[in-house]
Design a protein around this motif. Structure first.
Motif, PDB file in Angstrom:
ATOM      1  N   LYS A  19       0.838  -1.201   0.000  1.00 51.30           N
ATOM      2  CA  LYS A  19       0.000   0.000   0.000  1.00 51.30           C
ATOM      3  C   LYS A  19       0.875   1.255   0.000  1.00 51.30           C
ATOM      4  N   VAL A  20       1.927   1.251   0.801  1.00 49.50           N
ATOM      5  CA  VAL A  20       2.807   2.421   0.881  1.00 49.50           C
ATOM      6  C   VAL A  20       3.525   2.637  -0.455  1.00 49.50           C
ATOM      7  N   PHE A  21       3.976   1.568  -1.101  1.00 51.15           N
ATOM      8  CA  PHE A  21       4.588   1.707  -2.421  1.00 51.15           C
ATOM      9  C   PHE A  21       3.589   2.275  -3.430  1.00 51.15           C
ATOM     10  N   ASP A  22       2.340   1.838  -3.359  1.00 50.37           N
ATOM     11  CA  ASP A  22       1.303   2.384  -4.246  1.00 50.37           C
ATOM     12  C   ASP A  22       1.084   3.871  -3.985  1.00 50.37           C
ATOM     13  N   LEU A  32       1.000   9.270   2.260  1.00 52.87           N
ATOM     14  CA  LEU A  32       2.356   8.721   2.272  1.00 52.87           C
ATOM     15  C   LEU A  32       3.164   9.332   3.410  1.00 52.87           C
ATOM     16  N   ALA A  33       3.121  10.649   3.533  1.00 49.80           N
ATOM     17  CA  ALA A  33       3.851  11.340   4.600  1.00 49.80           C
ATOM     18  C   ALA A  33       3.353  10.903   5.975  1.00 49.80           C
ATOM     19  N   ALA A  34       2.052  10.696   6.109  1.00 47.41           N
ATOM     20  CA  ALA A  34       1.497  10.260   7.397  1.00 47.41           C
ATOM     21  C   ALA A  34       2.025   8.877   7.768  1.00 47.41           C
ATOM     22  N   TYR A  35       2.132   7.979   6.802  1.00 40.73           N
ATOM     23  CA  TYR A  35       2.684   6.647   7.089  1.00 40.73           C
ATOM     24  C   TYR A  35       4.147   6.735   7.508  1.00 40.73           C
ATOM     25  N   VAL A  36       4.919   7.557   6.809  1.00 40.22           N
ATOM     26  CA  VAL A  36       6.328   7.713   7.180  1.00 40.22           C
ATOM     27  C   VAL A  36       6.436   8.351   8.563  1.00 40.22           C
ATOM     28  N   ASP A  37       5.622   9.352   8.816  1.00 40.23           N
ATOM     29  CA  ASP A  37       5.626   9.997  10.129  1.00 40.23           C
ATOM     30  C   ASP A  37       5.223   9.030  11.240  1.00 40.23           C
ATOM     31  N   ALA A  38       4.404   8.040  10.895  1.00 40.22           N
ATOM     32  CA  ALA A  38       3.945   7.054  11.876  1.00 40.22           C
ATOM     33  C   ALA A  38       4.931   5.905  12.075  1.00 40.22           C
ATOM     34  N   TYR A  58      10.102   8.672 -10.264  1.00 43.55           N
ATOM     35  CA  TYR A  58       9.890   8.069 -11.575  1.00 43.55           C
ATOM     36  C   TYR A  58       8.502   8.406 -12.127  1.00 43.55           C
ATOM     37  N   TYR A  59       7.521   8.465 -11.236  1.00 47.51           N
ATOM     38  CA  TYR A  59       6.159   8.763 -11.676  1.00 47.51           C
ATOM     39  C   TYR A  59       5.852  10.260 -11.660  1.00 47.51           C
ATOM     40  N   GLY A  60       6.875  11.096 -11.392  1.00 45.93           N
ATOM     41  CA  GLY A  60       6.735  12.533 -11.549  1.00 45.93           C
ATOM     42  C   GLY A  60       5.965  13.261 -10.470  1.00 45.93           C
ATOM     43  N   HIS A  61       5.967  12.740  -9.265  1.00 45.23           N
ATOM     44  CA  HIS A  61       5.199  13.350  -8.177  1.00 45.23           C
ATOM     45  C   HIS A  61       6.096  14.228  -7.313  1.00 45.23           C
ATOM     46  N   ALA A  62       6.241  15.479  -7.723  1.00 46.42           N
ATOM     47  CA  ALA A  62       7.153  16.409  -7.056  1.00 46.42           C
ATOM     48  C   ALA A  62       6.808  16.601  -5.580  1.00 46.42           C
ATOM     49  N   ASP A  63       5.538  16.734  -5.255  1.00 52.57           N
ATOM     50  CA  ASP A  63       5.154  16.946  -3.853  1.00 52.57           C
ATOM     51  C   ASP A  63       5.528  15.747  -2.992  1.00 52.57           C
ATOM     52  N   ALA A  64       5.318  14.559  -3.515  1.00 52.36           N
ATOM     53  CA  ALA A  64       5.671  13.350  -2.768  1.00 52.36           C
ATOM     54  C   ALA A  64       7.183  13.242  -2.599  1.00 52.36           C
ATOM     55  N   VAL A  65       7.925  13.557  -3.650  1.00 50.43           N
ATOM     56  CA  VAL A  65       9.388  13.544  -3.559  1.00 50.43           C
ATOM     57  C   VAL A  65       9.842  14.528  -2.495  1.00 50.43           C
ATOM     58  N   ARG A  71      11.857  14.219   4.913  1.00 54.42           N
ATOM     59  CA  ARG A  71      11.817  13.235   5.993  1.00 54.42           C
ATOM     60  C   ARG A  71      13.058  12.336   5.983  1.00 54.42           C
ATOM     61  N   GLY A  72      14.046  12.701   5.170  1.00 51.56           N
ATOM     62  CA  GLY A  72      15.318  12.000   5.209  1.00 51.56           C
ATOM     63  C   GLY A  72      15.574  10.958   4.148  1.00 51.56           C
ATOM     64  N   ALA A  73      14.738  10.887   3.117  1.00 54.94           N
ATOM     65  CA  ALA A  73      14.971   9.914   2.041  1.00 54.94           C
ATOM     66  C   ALA A  73      16.317  10.197   1.375  1.00 54.94           C
ATOM     67  N   ASP A  74      17.021   9.136   1.041  1.00 54.90           N
ATOM     68  CA  ASP A  74      18.318   9.228   0.372  1.00 54.90           C
ATOM     69  C   ASP A  74      18.093   9.465  -1.118  1.00 54.90           C
ATOM     70  N   VAL A  75      18.403  10.661  -1.582  1.00 58.73           N
ATOM     71  CA  VAL A  75      18.155  11.015  -2.978  1.00 58.73           C
ATOM     72  C   VAL A  75      19.084  10.288  -3.945  1.00 58.73           C
ATOM     73  N   ASN A  76      20.130   9.659  -3.437  1.00 57.57           N
ATOM     74  CA  ASN A  76      21.075   8.939  -4.300  1.00 57.57           C
ATOM     75  C   ASN A  76      20.957   7.422  -4.189  1.00 57.57           C
ATOM     76  N   GLN A  77      19.955   6.928  -3.486  1.00 59.66           N
ATOM     77  CA  GLN A  77      19.801   5.485  -3.298  1.00 59.66           C
ATOM     78  C   GLN A  77      19.400   4.821  -4.610  1.00 59.66           C
ATOM     79  N   ALA A  78      20.293   4.011  -5.125  1.00 64.17           N
ATOM     80  CA  ALA A  78      20.041   3.310  -6.389  1.00 64.17           C
ATOM     81  C   ALA A  78      19.240   2.035  -6.136  1.00 64.17           C
ATOM     82  N   ASN A  79      18.472   1.639  -7.146  1.00 64.06           N
ATOM     83  CA  ASN A  79      17.747   0.375  -7.063  1.00 64.06           C
ATOM     84  C   ASN A  79      18.671  -0.771  -7.486  1.00 64.06           C
TER      85      ASN A  79
END
Length: 132
Positions: A19-22, A32-38, A58-65, A71-79
């Motif tokens: 669900k969080v990935f979706d 999404l932010a609420a789940y991360v905050d929780a 990848y899906y172009g969601h600037a606000d989500a990015v 909240r500390g996401a690693d902007v350089n984390q490769a898949n």
């Protein structure tokens, strides 16, 4: 069968992760932010190594990015294929996402192919200019 230190995956936990990935994929920023905050780890990855910020980028969601990097996401984390969120945003021609990632320290030379290589490969000259 040899013993393993890996506990079995809780089906409810897997459902929640899906669900969080979706949410990241769909750009549902507030939820999404609420789940991360929780307590959902901001660096959570799926079976392909895609992080939440990778999917949102990848899906172009600037606000989500923006919410994830705040909240500390690693902007350089490769898949698992070596792709970074920045290269994914360049591939999708998401200039607003590219700018957010760059503002938060994304390295345009990281990954394979890098964002620089991706911009050249797909003729994203305007985005490539941001890397100079």
């Amino acid at each position: 069968m040899p013993p393993t230190d890996v506990p079995p995956h809780d089906p409810e936990l897997l459902t929640l992760a899906g669900k969080v990935f979706d949410l990241a994929r769909d750009g549902q920023t507030d939820t999404l932010a609420a789940y991360v905050d929780a307590g959902v780890p901001v660096g959570l990855t799926n079976e392909r190594g895609d992080s939440l910020v990778m999917l949102a980028a990848y899906y172009g969601h600037a606000d989500a990015v923006a919410a994830l990097v705040e909240r500390g996401a690693d902007v350089n984390q490769a898949n698992d294929q070596g792709q970074t969120p920045l290269a994914g945003a360049v591939f999708k021609d998401a200039g607003d996402v590219v700018r957010i990632l760059l503002d938060h320290g994304a390295d345009p030379t990281a990954g394979s192919p890098s964002a620089v290589d991706t911009a050249r490969m797909f003729g994203r000259d305007e985005l490539a200019a941001l890397f100079e």
